[in-house]
Design an enzyme around this catalytic site. Structure first.
Site, mmCIF file in Angstrom:
data_model
loop_
_atom_site.group_PDB
_atom_site.id
_atom_site.type_symbol
_atom_site.label_atom_id
_atom_site.label_comp_id
_atom_site.label_asym_id
_atom_site.label_seq_id
_atom_site.Cartn_x
_atom_site.Cartn_y
_atom_site.Cartn_z
ATOM 1 C CE1 TYR A 104 7.047 94.244 8.004
ATOM 2 C CE2 TYR A 104 8.468 94.656 6.115
ATOM 3 C CZ TYR A 104 7.703 95.127 7.170
ATOM 4 O OH TYR A 104 7.588 96.474 7.395
ATOM 5 C CE LYS A 175 10.830 97.428 8.814
ATOM 6 N NZ LYS A 175 10.250 98.277 7.801
ATOM 7 C CD GLU A 246 8.084 100.421 9.491
ATOM 8 O OE1 GLU A 246 7.846 100.080 8.320
ATOM 9 O OE2 GLU A 246 9.238 100.649 9.917
ATOM 10 C CG ASP A 270 8.498 103.895 6.662
ATOM 11 O OD1 ASP A 270 8.380 102.753 6.195
ATOM 12 O OD2 ASP A 270 7.920 104.266 7.694
#
EC number: 1.1.1.38
Length: 565
Positions: A104, A175, A246, A270
């Site tokens: 990530y 994610k 996202e 977010d």
């Protein structure tokens, strides 16, 4: 408490031979037993030795160490994920601190930018606007019948990198890897989706390798109708799914969240996930300093949907601590590229309106400027907390940090922008400018800083402390919605696991090695609140804990028995 486990039962598998070896969720590679090799037509298709998963993981670790660049390591790990998912998650779990920044942030940013160049194998669902009349067929093509978590993006605001088109698919993939690694959600229950609505990135449009729709982004009614059609199709296929929005652009993120949060079990990581982890970090930092969040003055650099989402969650927590909402709002100051948000400013976005400061309250400020800069705000507010969500590097200058430190002996500074190339200031600089007295938390991982012979751990205020536990809690409780109170419960639970709070010293956030423990605790807190609010069926605490345990997937091979389709 003793939990019962159902995971030792055999799996009945209808696939055999090369087809089974090409199925990442089921492939064991060299770990297929001799009996399984005989029963599933695998004799001669694998080397003689039957290995354990730990032996496989050790070989993969040795191979991983042979790669010199982070992007090459990322590609290697993705190849394992697309070959043998159980091995992938065992390897990640064995080396989480080393590999999490590779699967990530920050490495995933480069993987998104180079998505079409490094593309190897299909993963997830690509829903193009060109195929908008075939949505039901597209989702029926997904082999996962029991999808429980979807992460969806349109690729327009990938980290701090902007429009990456379908390259944004790297974010949902990454994610969901963390949902599994940190939250124990089976990869069989997860699905990454990218909405291909074109791109305004000219570099991608000119790239002969770009694999997305070569067209400017659709906007306005066309865009919102397409998104709605997709969500209705998702609801029809998987009505109980948790949908995570996202990296949507600021202009779309909040409208989509407000439109769908009460129609489908959904949240925007977010906005809400970032807010939850930030509030949890601030609660812990405040308690570690012997105070409460309600006693702090907070300045934000960045007043987009993420920054404003964090601010609203902070205000809610301050109100919970006994302060009126009006007073709480007077303690939070939002600065964007046009300066401090004040009443009467033109072109404010709807979600910014409640976060402005009244000009009449600023009459005594020491400034001659019409536009109140970050330095002006820091000089006059004398904040305890400075949060960066601007996506612009270097904006926390030495002058600003020293000015803050002048009035606050133990400032909390949180440059949260991702990836590391976009951070407002490095931990090294912040600590140097404050003589090591700042408490620093960042959005991307940073190594510990050594200053004058003392080492400082840098807390990573990463959403991965929050969203995996929320997902696990939603699944275990059967929650139909993600409420603000569930998010607040996640923040409180994270703060309770702070080494700084519990031991009086150490990092403000738990170590990554403890993240599964934290996720389980968050899942329980989230599930309990969901039951109390009536968005999940009420059960006993023991039953909820058992459901969390039953749904917590571990990367272990199970015995296979053959069956026909």
């Amino acid at each position: 408490m003793q939990f019962t486990h159902k995971k030792n039962r055999s799996l009945y598998i209808p696939y055999a031979g090369p087809v089974l070896l090409e199925f990442p969720l089921l492939n064991k590679g060299s770990a297929f037993s001799l009996e399984e090799r005989s029963n599933f037509n695998l004799l001669g298709l694998l080397p003689e030795v039957v290995e354990t998963i730990e032996e496989q993981a050790e070989r993969a670790w040795i191979q991983y160490q042979g790669f010199k660049t982070e992007i090459d390591k990322h590609i290697y790990l993705r190849n394992i994920q697309d070959t043998n998912e159980t091995l992938f998650y065992r390897l990640i779990g064995n080396h989480l601190e080393e590999m999490m920044p590779v699967i990530y942030t920050p490495t995933v940013g480069a993987a998104c930018e180079r998505f079409s160049e490094i593309y190897r194998r299909a993963r997830g669902v690509f829903i193009s606007y060109q195929n908008r009349h075939n949505l039901d067929d597209i989702l029926q093509n997904v082999p996962n019948h029991n999808v429980k978590v979807i992460v969806v993006t349109d690729g327009e605001r990938i980290l701090g990198l902007g429009d990456q088109g379908i390259g944004g698919m790297g974010i949902p993939i990454g994610k969901l890897s963390l949902y599994t690694t940190c939250g124990g959600i089976s990869p069989a229950y997860t699905l990454p989706i990218v909405l291909d609505v074109g791109t305004n990135n000219q570099q991608l449009l000119d790239d002969p390798l770009y694999m997305g729709w070569r067209h400017p982004r659709i906007t306005d009614d066309e865009y919102y109708q397409f998104v709605d059609d997709v969500i209705q199709a998702i609801k029809a296929r998987w009505p109980d799914v948790l949908l995570q929005f996202e990296d949507f652009a600021q202009k779309n993120a909040m409208p989509l969240l407000n439109r769908y949060r009460n129609e489908i079990c959904s949240f925007n990581d977010d906005i809400q996930g970032t807010a939850a982890v930030t509030v949890g970090t601030l609660i812990a930092a405040s308690r570690g300093a012997g105070s409460q969040l309600s006693e702090q003055k907070i300045v934000f650099l960045g007043a987009g949907s993420a920054g404003c989402g964090i601010a609203e969650q902070i205000i809610a927590q301050i109100v919970r601590e006994g302060v009126s909402e009006e007073e709480a709002r007077q303690r939070v100051f939002m600065v964007d590229r046009f300066g401090l948000l004040t009443d009467g400013m033109p072109n404010l976005l709807p979600f910014q309106n409640k976060l402005v400061q009244k000009r009449e309250h600023l009459q005594g400020w020491d400034t001659t400027n019409d536009v109140l800069s970050l330095l002006d705000v820091v000089r006059n507010v004398k904040p305890n907390i400075l949060i960066g969500v601007s996506g612009q590097p270097g904006l926390f200058t030495e002058e600003i940090i020293r000015e803050m430190h002048k009035h606050c002996p133990r400032p909390i500074v949180m440059p949260l922008s991702n990836p590391t190339s976009r951070v407002e200031a490095t931990p090294q600089n912040i600590l140097s400018w404050t003589d090591g007295e700042a408490l620093v938390a960042t959005g991307s991982p940073f190594a510990p800083v050594t200053l004058k012979g003392k080492q400082y751990a840098i807390a990573q205020c990463n959403n991965s402390y929050i969203f995996p536990g929320i997902g696990l809690g939603v699944i275990a409780s059967g929650a139909s919605r993600v409420t603000d109170e569930m998010l607040m419960a996640a923040s409180e639970t994270l703060a309770k696991h702070s080494p700084l709070v519990n031991n009086g010293e150490g990092p403000v956030l738990p170590e990554l090695k403890d993240i599964q423990t934290v996720s389980r605790a968050i899942a329980f807190a989230v599930g309990k609140v969901a039951q109390e609010q009536g968005v999940a069926v009420k059960t006993s605490a023991e039953a909820l804990l058992q459901a969390i345990s039953d749904n917590f997937w571990l990367p272990e091979y199970r015995n296979y028995r053959r069956t026909s389709i």
